[in-house]
Design a protein around this motif. Structure first.
Motif, mmCIF file in Angstrom:
data_model
loop_
_atom_site.group_PDB
_atom_site.id
_atom_site.type_symbol
_atom_site.label_atom_id
_atom_site.label_comp_id
_atom_site.label_asym_id
_atom_site.label_seq_id
_atom_site.Cartn_x
_atom_site.Cartn_y
_atom_site.Cartn_z
ATOM 1 N N LEU A 98 0.889 -1.196 -0.003
ATOM 2 C CA LEU A 98 -0.036 0.041 0.103
ATOM 3 C C LEU A 98 0.745 1.282 0.289
ATOM 4 O O LEU A 98 0.237 2.285 -0.030
ATOM 5 N N GLY A 99 2.065 1.134 -0.140
ATOM 6 C CA GLY A 99 3.040 2.282 -0.138
ATOM 7 C C GLY A 99 3.442 2.958 1.243
ATOM 8 O O GLY A 99 2.507 2.634 2.178
ATOM 9 N N ALA A 100 4.446 3.711 1.372
ATOM 10 C CA ALA A 100 4.694 4.187 2.716
ATOM 11 C C ALA A 100 4.077 5.631 2.719
ATOM 12 O O ALA A 100 4.184 6.172 3.917
ATOM 13 N N THR A 101 3.577 6.241 1.961
ATOM 14 C CA THR A 101 2.776 7.463 1.979
ATOM 15 C C THR A 101 1.893 7.726 3.281
ATOM 16 O O THR A 101 1.108 6.861 3.036
ATOM 17 N N ARG A 102 2.045 8.582 3.981
ATOM 18 C CA ARG A 102 0.902 9.008 4.865
ATOM 19 C C ARG A 102 -0.188 9.573 4.248
ATOM 20 O O ARG A 102 -0.172 10.449 3.323
ATOM 21 N N LYS A 103 -1.443 8.938 4.447
ATOM 22 C CA LYS A 103 -2.795 9.400 3.434
ATOM 23 C C LYS A 103 -3.477 10.374 4.709
ATOM 24 O O LYS A 103 -3.295 10.176 5.682
ATOM 25 N N GLN A 104 -3.948 11.408 4.035
ATOM 26 C CA GLN A 104 -4.729 12.301 4.694
ATOM 27 C C GLN A 104 -6.193 11.782 5.456
ATOM 28 O O GLN A 104 -6.640 12.240 6.246
ATOM 29 N N GLY A 105 -6.563 10.861 4.828
ATOM 30 C CA GLY A 105 -7.946 10.272 5.337
ATOM 31 C C GLY A 105 -9.252 11.304 5.275
ATOM 32 O O GLY A 105 -9.159 12.115 4.467
ATOM 33 N N ARG A 106 -9.826 11.162 6.477
ATOM 34 C CA ARG A 106 -11.117 12.137 6.739
ATOM 35 C C ARG A 106 -10.639 13.610 6.436
ATOM 36 O O ARG A 106 -11.415 14.353 5.764
ATOM 37 N N ALA A 107 -9.479 14.038 6.980
ATOM 38 C CA ALA A 107 -9.340 15.576 6.859
ATOM 39 C C ALA A 107 -9.191 15.849 5.537
ATOM 40 O O ALA A 107 -9.888 17.050 5.103
ATOM 41 N N GLY A 108 -8.618 15.109 4.648
ATOM 42 C CA GLY A 108 -8.430 15.288 3.275
ATOM 43 C C GLY A 108 -9.627 15.382 2.347
ATOM 44 O O GLY A 108 -9.922 16.314 1.708
ATOM 45 N N PHE A 109 -10.705 14.316 2.853
ATOM 46 C CA PHE A 109 -11.809 14.314 2.298
ATOM 47 C C PHE A 109 -12.666 15.520 2.609
ATOM 48 O O PHE A 109 -13.294 16.129 1.719
ATOM 49 N N ASP A 110 -12.593 15.668 3.735
ATOM 50 C CA ASP A 110 -13.570 16.971 4.358
ATOM 51 C C ASP A 110 -13.246 18.331 3.552
ATOM 52 O O ASP A 110 -13.874 18.970 3.137
ATOM 53 N N ALA A 111 -11.801 18.320 3.239
ATOM 54 C CA ALA A 111 -11.302 19.584 2.744
ATOM 55 C C ALA A 111 -11.874 19.638 1.169
ATOM 56 O O ALA A 111 -12.347 20.724 0.668
ATOM 57 N N LEU A 112 -11.785 18.275 0.475
ATOM 58 C CA LEU A 112 -12.268 18.307 -0.904
ATOM 59 C C LEU A 112 -13.876 18.512 -0.814
ATOM 60 O O LEU A 112 -14.184 19.171 -1.853
ATOM 61 N N ALA A 113 -14.405 17.682 0.072
ATOM 62 C CA ALA A 113 -16.045 18.047 0.210
ATOM 63 C C ALA A 113 -16.385 19.502 0.221
ATOM 64 O O ALA A 113 -17.339 19.934 -0.551
ATOM 65 N N ALA A 114 -15.574 20.209 1.185
ATOM 66 C CA ALA A 114 -15.696 21.808 1.152
ATOM 67 C C ALA A 114 -15.744 22.421 0.006
ATOM 68 O O ALA A 114 -16.574 23.249 -0.378
ATOM 69 N N GLU A 115 -14.379 22.106 -0.581
ATOM 70 C CA GLU A 115 -13.985 22.721 -2.026
ATOM 71 C C GLU A 115 -15.115 22.489 -2.965
ATOM 72 O O GLU A 115 -15.616 23.510 -3.794
ATOM 73 N N ARG A 116 -16.065 21.264 -3.070
ATOM 74 C CA ARG A 116 -16.897 21.129 -4.068
ATOM 75 C C ARG A 116 -18.328 21.409 -3.451
ATOM 76 O O ARG A 116 -19.091 20.845 -4.283
ATOM 77 N N ASN A 117 -18.571 21.854 -2.460
ATOM 78 C CA ASN A 117 -19.765 22.221 -1.782
ATOM 79 C C ASN A 117 -20.749 20.962 -1.737
ATOM 80 O O ASN A 117 -21.778 20.954 -2.116
ATOM 81 N N LEU A 118 -19.997 19.879 -1.218
ATOM 82 C CA LEU A 118 -20.799 18.477 -1.063
ATOM 83 C C LEU A 118 -21.848 18.761 0.011
ATOM 84 O O LEU A 118 -21.177 19.241 1.096
ATOM 85 N N ASP A 119 -23.004 18.305 -0.086
ATOM 86 C CA ASP A 119 -23.830 18.400 1.151
ATOM 87 C C ASP A 119 -23.966 16.974 1.859
ATOM 88 O O ASP A 119 -24.797 16.353 1.732
ATOM 89 N N ILE A 120 -23.040 16.816 2.863
ATOM 90 C CA ILE A 120 -23.037 15.486 3.362
ATOM 91 C C ILE A 120 -23.756 15.323 4.306
ATOM 92 O O ILE A 120 -24.358 16.221 5.375
ATOM 93 N N VAL A 121 -24.475 14.188 4.295
ATOM 94 C CA VAL A 121 -25.299 13.736 5.421
ATOM 95 C C VAL A 121 -24.717 12.805 6.422
ATOM 96 O O VAL A 121 -24.026 11.635 6.060
ATOM 97 N N THR A 122 -24.718 13.107 7.817
ATOM 98 C CA THR A 122 -24.092 12.179 8.713
ATOM 99 C C THR A 122 -24.890 11.306 9.327
ATOM 100 O O THR A 122 -26.173 11.287 9.066
ATOM 101 N N PHE A 123 -24.537 10.513 10.150
ATOM 102 C CA PHE A 123 -25.060 9.421 10.860
ATOM 103 C C PHE A 123 -26.355 10.049 11.718
ATOM 104 O O PHE A 123 -27.490 9.603 12.017
#
Ligand code: NAP
Length: 438
Positions: free
Chosen positions: A379-404
């Motif tokens: 899976l490679g050694a690079t550290r992935k951003q996970g949630r934080a990275g996704f949240d930044a992308l979602a904000a940039e795209r104006n995604l209207d996320i529905v939480t649990f």
């Protein structure tokens, strides 16, 4: 920390999330995505509304969903709002648990006539899936033909046959309940291209057909093989066949007490649907078994058909950029691995077979693959951003996320709207779901 994205919040998705929690404990963060604002996939929109005890398994998924290291990310369509490649950049492992939501096509002349539906659409209609809520099947004719002899065919035939009172305690949506109450159908043909020993129906579900208020199953005694031939069947199938034998043995005067006939027609392959605009009849070709397969005999027959629902299996929906096995109708994979870092599970991995519980070992085995690929360095050694990275992308795209937590508010609103005795009245369109979270 390991970051895992699971696409699809049905049984395969949540069993995978559960397995990831067990395997990695506090060292994992799991995001479970769904294109709908509501979770649980097939549990909500596939399992029959009158099978509430099966739907109860969602309580187990809820436990997983409410834990700190798993979160639900609803109302996001992967492959559209966010690409698979983008997710792979953000998460160590991406697991496709997208099921098999597309109908396997009949592929015969006339299959595009009005009032011909695949089971994904028809089941989606009575279960209130937003994509199919407006299907509006015409139930004013006398004869419905259900193609296929699996459990989905049984679900569809049973739902068509039930009275309003028999839906008490179910979560069938109001539009379907009303349409079914006004239905004029009095003959439901269950059409199989092979014989009684080749049915895919499980005994409990088949037995239910014998207990309906206004419908009785009809099996022609002459269609059944000699009883001693049942001895070679595996026990489950033998039990199902014993139900067919009981149906065949029911005296005509008892059957005639019920106004709807559920008629089993074996050894008949669909060849064409006939009608002007709307279906009126189905042409079938009589078959014989050759090495277990149905082979046409050349003898054809035409049956009336005012409504046709084909329940002949499902296919996974392809996602741009993900290798797909066209013949099998699922992602191209080796035991769940598409590539290191990209996996599939459940029906998206193995095709539409098995019960809900079959997805549990599937989920656990895909997590073992992720563990093995982590340990081998694949899976490679690079550290992935996970949630934080996704949240930044979602904000940039104006995604209207529905939480649990949002979903729990939607669920409460559905429970408040339930008719008496019913567990909920589902919202059937996405806007209404999103409004209900407040
Ligand atoms: P299935 O069990 O595979 O049954 C499909 C049926 O369609 C078979 O009878 C098959 O006949 C027939 N068929 C396929 N292609 C056909 C064609 N071109 N023309 C005519 N007939 C054709 O699939 P399913 O009913 O969709 O069920 C999917 C899975 O979900 C199954 O594992 C099922 O048990 C499960 N399920 C379970 C429940 C429950 O437990 N209550 C409820 C619903 C679904 P052949 O055998 O000749 O191919």
């Amino acid at each position: 920390m390991r970051h895992i994205a699971i696409i699809g919040s049905g049984p395969a998705g949540y069993y995978t999330a559960e397995a990831a929690q067990k395997a990695f404990g506090d060292e994992v963060r799991v995001d479970v995505f769904d294109c709908l604002p509501v979770p649980f996939g097939l549990i909500r929109s596939g399992v029959a509304p009158d099978h509430q005890s099966i739907k109860g398994v969602s309580r187990r998924y809820e436990k997983v969903a409410l834990s700190d290291n798993v979160r639900f990310v609803g109302n996001v369509t992967i492959g559209q709002d966010v690409s698979i490649a983008e997710l792979q950049e953000l998460y160590d492992a991406v697991v496709l648990a997208t099921g098999a939501p597309k109908d396997h096509e009949l592929g015969i002349p006339g299959d595009d006539l009005a009032n011909v539906f695949g089971s994904a659409a028809f089941v989606g209609w009575y279960n209130g899936h937003p994509q199919f809520a407006a299907l509006n099947p015409d139930l004013s004719g006398k004869t419905a033909v259900v193609i296929g002899m699996g459990n989905v065919a049984l679900d569809v035939a049973r739902i068509l046959a039930k009275t309003r009172a028999e839906f008490a305690g179910s979560d069938i949506v109001a539009h379907a309940l009303e349409a079914l109450e006004a239905s004029q159908i009095e003959r439901i043909v269950i059409l199989g291209r092979r014989g009684p020993h080749q049915i895919m129906m499980t005994p409990k579900e088949l037995g239910e057909l014998g207990e309906l208020e206004r419908a009785s199953p009809h099996v022609a005694p002459a269609d059944l093989p000699a009883q001693e031939e049942d001895a070679i069947l595996e026990p489950g199938l033998r039990k199902s066949v014993s139900h067919l034998r009981a149906f065949a043995a029911t005296p005509e005067h008892i059957r005639a007490e019920k106004p709807i006939a559920l008629e089993f027609v074996f050894m008949s392959a669909p060849r064409a649907l006939i009608g002007n605009d709307k279906v009126e009849a189905i042409e079938v070709e009589k078959t014989r078994l050759v090495h277990g397969r149905a082979e046409g005999t050349g003898e054809t027959e035409t049956l009336p058909a005012d409504l046709v629902v084909s329940c002949i299996g499902y296919r996974t929906a392809p996602i741009p950029g993900v290798p797909f096995d066209e013949r099998a109708g699922r992602f191209a994979n080796d035991e769940g691995r598409i590539l290191p870092g990209l996996y599939c599970v459940g029906w998206a991995r193995r095709g539409p077979t098995g019960t809900i519980g079959t997805n549990r070992p599937d989920g656990y085995s895909v997590v073992e693959l992720i563990q093995a690929d982590t340990e081998s360095g694949a899976l490679g050694a690079t550290r992935k951003q996970g949630r934080a990275g996704f949240d930044a992308l979602a904000a940039e795209r104006n995604l209207d996320i529905v939480t649990f937590r949002d979903w729990k508010k939607i669920e409460e609103a559905e429970e408040r709207a339930a008719r008496e005795g019913a567990p909920r009245e589902k919202f059937v369109d996405i806007e209404a779901m999103i409004r209900a979270r407040g």
